[in-house]
Enzyme design. Sequence first.
Site, mmCIF file in Angstrom:
data_model
loop_
_atom_site.group_PDB
_atom_site.id
_atom_site.type_symbol
_atom_site.label_atom_id
_atom_site.label_comp_id
_atom_site.label_asym_id
_atom_site.label_seq_id
_atom_site.Cartn_x
_atom_site.Cartn_y
_atom_site.Cartn_z
ATOM 1 N N ILE A 105 0.126 55.623 61.351
ATOM 2 C CA ILE A 105 1.242 54.961 60.529
ATOM 3 C C ILE A 105 1.785 55.920 59.245
ATOM 4 C CG2 ILE A 105 1.110 52.582 61.186
ATOM 5 C CD1 ILE A 105 -0.545 52.166 58.613
ATOM 6 N N HIS A 121 2.926 52.222 66.652
ATOM 7 C CA HIS A 121 2.432 50.917 65.699
ATOM 8 C C HIS A 121 3.280 51.127 64.386
ATOM 9 C CE1 HIS A 121 -1.655 50.388 67.774
ATOM 10 N NE2 HIS A 121 -0.691 49.967 68.419
#
Length: 257
Positions: A105, A121
């Site tokens: 991320i 994600h």
Amino acid sequence: MSGTLIEKAGRLIQEASNIVALTGAGISTSAGIPDFRSPESGLWNDPEKMLLFTSLGFAHNPRGFYELGQQLLPLFINARPTKAHLFLARLEEMGRLRCVITQNIDGLHQEAGSKKVLEVHGSLREGRCIGCGKGSLLREMVRKMEGGEIPPLCDHCKSVIRPNIILFGEPIPQGVFQEAMEELRHCDLLLVIGSSLVVYPVAEMPLAAIEHNARLILLNRLPSQYDSRADVVLQMAIEEAVEEIQNTVGNFSSRRS
Ligand code: CNA
Ligand code: ZN
């Protein structure tokens, strides 16, 4: 590490023209961001911290989530792409790599210059209000927290703002998932870097490539459930392996006709 394994990995990379990279937290640890499952430094060695990254944990204790987030955020903000991130960006530039599928991320692939990055994600760079859905940039969230507003609240409706990351217990957005699966079915080499391959559904993704006869290289310090199905398993530090592979293969030529 046996030179022959590095040479074999280098050869597979040179022979491939449709590479897909699947990356996890391990590719960013040398940039200073801890992963989840490394035995000593992994964030998940503390069950209380682990709980905060679940959808229920966030819903019940957004303040706790952001207090932990405040400790970790400088690591994310100060991190710079590693040799491995730059290597993948270079492979894409040369027309050999189709895309990077990442569980990370941190946005470091994009910062390294990778163009096609599927963030399964989500991303920490943006957030959204859980009440009205209004979008928010990370720097706005940081500004609010620096001003003592923890958790950061929406200017519009005063609900909590959450980062656009997929918390444990939440599904991966279908669009990104389908796109990743499509890429995997069309690759001739899957390069997995720095993932324990235990978080589903990503843990199943290598199967899509293997079933379509792609070669598989695993680069991770620890073993994974795919080791027996891989063409090459490089159980070593990512930075070291990338450097050795680059030394072995020299400069990549552009895509062969
Ligand atoms: P993970 O389960 O923590 O696995 C990381 C793997 O990388 C482990 O098997 C380590 O042994 C290995 N590893 C770590 N550093 C190195 C190194 N220098 N050389 C070789 N191997 C190394 O992480 P996954 O990505 O598989 O798990 C998925 C989670 C972690 C996703 O939901 C991510 O969002 C989440 N995460 C992301 C970040 C980030 O964005 N940088 C950081 C922490 C966690
Ligand atoms: Zn709102």
